[in-house]
Scaffold this motif. Structure first.
Motif, PDB file in Angstrom:
ATOM      1  N   ALA A   1       0.720  -1.027  -0.052  1.00  0.00           N
ATOM      2  CA  ALA A   1      -0.025   0.011   0.020  1.00  0.00           C
ATOM      3  C   ALA A   1       0.923   1.311  -0.074  1.00  0.00           C
TER       4      ALA A   1
ATOM      5  N   ARG B   1      -9.295  -0.646   4.172  1.00  0.00           N
ATOM      6  CA  ARG B   1      -8.491   0.728   3.729  1.00  0.00           C
ATOM      7  C   ARG B   1      -7.074   0.351   3.129  1.00  0.00           C
TER       8      ARG B   1
ATOM      9  N   ARG C   1      -7.678  -1.614  -0.249  1.00  0.00           N
ATOM     10  CA  ARG C   1      -7.871  -0.734  -1.366  1.00  0.00           C
ATOM     11  C   ARG C   1      -6.766  -0.108  -1.856  1.00  0.00           C
ATOM     12  N   GLU C   2      -5.829   0.445  -1.119  1.00  0.00           N
ATOM     13  CA  GLU C   2      -4.400   1.118  -1.461  1.00  0.00           C
ATOM     14  C   GLU C   2      -3.336   0.038  -1.916  1.00  0.00           C
TER      15      GLU C   2
ATOM     16  N   ASN D   1      -4.296  -2.790  -3.500  1.00  0.00           N
ATOM     17  CA  ASN D   1      -4.791  -3.395  -4.719  1.00  0.00           C
ATOM     18  C   ASN D   1      -4.296  -2.316  -5.914  1.00  0.00           C
ATOM     19  N   SER D   2      -4.408  -1.033  -5.519  1.00  0.00           N
ATOM     20  CA  SER D   2      -4.177  -0.110  -6.557  1.00  0.00           C
ATOM     21  C   SER D   2      -2.892   0.239  -7.064  1.00  0.00           C
ATOM     22  N   ARG D   3      -1.871  -0.307  -5.951  1.00  0.00           N
ATOM     23  CA  ARG D   3      -0.496  -0.361  -6.315  1.00  0.00           C
ATOM     24  C   ARG D   3       0.154  -1.369  -6.696  1.00  0.00           C
ATOM     25  N   TRP D   4      -0.495  -2.441  -6.493  1.00  0.00           N
ATOM     26  CA  TRP D   4       0.122  -3.786  -6.789  1.00  0.00           C
ATOM     27  C   TRP D   4       0.510  -4.093  -8.448  1.00  0.00           C
ATOM     28  N   PRO D   5      -0.361  -3.923  -9.261  1.00  0.00           N
ATOM     29  CA  PRO D   5      -0.126  -3.907 -10.671  1.00  0.00           C
ATOM     30  C   PRO D   5       1.156  -3.316 -11.038  1.00  0.00           C
TER      31      PRO D   5
END
Length: 174
Positions: A119, A156, A159-160, A162-166
């Protein structure tokens, strides 16, 4: 020849010899540094956290045991499976079969990297002893403090993360 003159001549010959040695050292370092750098990057950046000496994912702990036994259990060498470039160990054939059928469910999320750090935009290997199950998925944490923070508000952090993982995943070796 006087002692003073011998000393002067001897020091000149040593000085003349040193630039040659320095040139060899510089050339060798130009070749060696990129090789060492590549080797270090290759061994520390993988899609699934793997012990670089044993090749075992999550230090040989059985990923299915977290769900079935609600605790980390060491796998046995007799029950192994290969998935995502790593060797996974299990306590029994049933756990092995469950994992092979559904590695995305039983394997640690984010490849075993700490979701708190993911995250934040960095990859830090999780420790199989610091774990949590949230949303029927396994998460491993590098520190106990991270696990406790995650438990307080998993939505929380996920969400963060999962958005940064790719983007982070693209930087990891395959």
């Amino acid at each position: 020849m006087t002692a003073e003159r011998q000393e002067r001549n001897g020091s000149r010959s040593r000085i003349a010899f040193r630039p040659g040695i320095a040139l060899i050292v510089v050339l060798a370092s130009l070749v060696a540094v990129p090789c060492f750098r590549f080797a270090a990057e290759a061994s520390t950046t993988e899609r699934v956290v793997v012990n670089r000496f044993t090749g075992l994912a999550i230090e040989g702990f059985d990923p299915v045991a977290y769900f079935v036994d609600a605790c980390p259990e060491r796998g046995i060498e007799d029950f192994e499976a290969s998935e995502a470039g790593a060797v996974w160990r299990f306590r029994n054939e049933g756990n092995r079969a469950s994992f092979v059928a559904h590695p995305d469910i039983y394997g640690p999320q984010f490849g075993g990297y700490d979701p708190i750090d993911v995250a934040r935009g960095v990859t830090y290997a999780g420790n199989p002893r610091f774990w949590a199950i949230a949303g029927e998925r396994l998460y491993l944490f590098g520190r106990e403090d991270n696990r406790d923070a995650f438990a307080a508000d998993p939505a929380r952090f996920l969400r963060e993360a999962n958005s940064r993982w790719p983007v982070l995943q693209q930087g990891l070796a395959q």
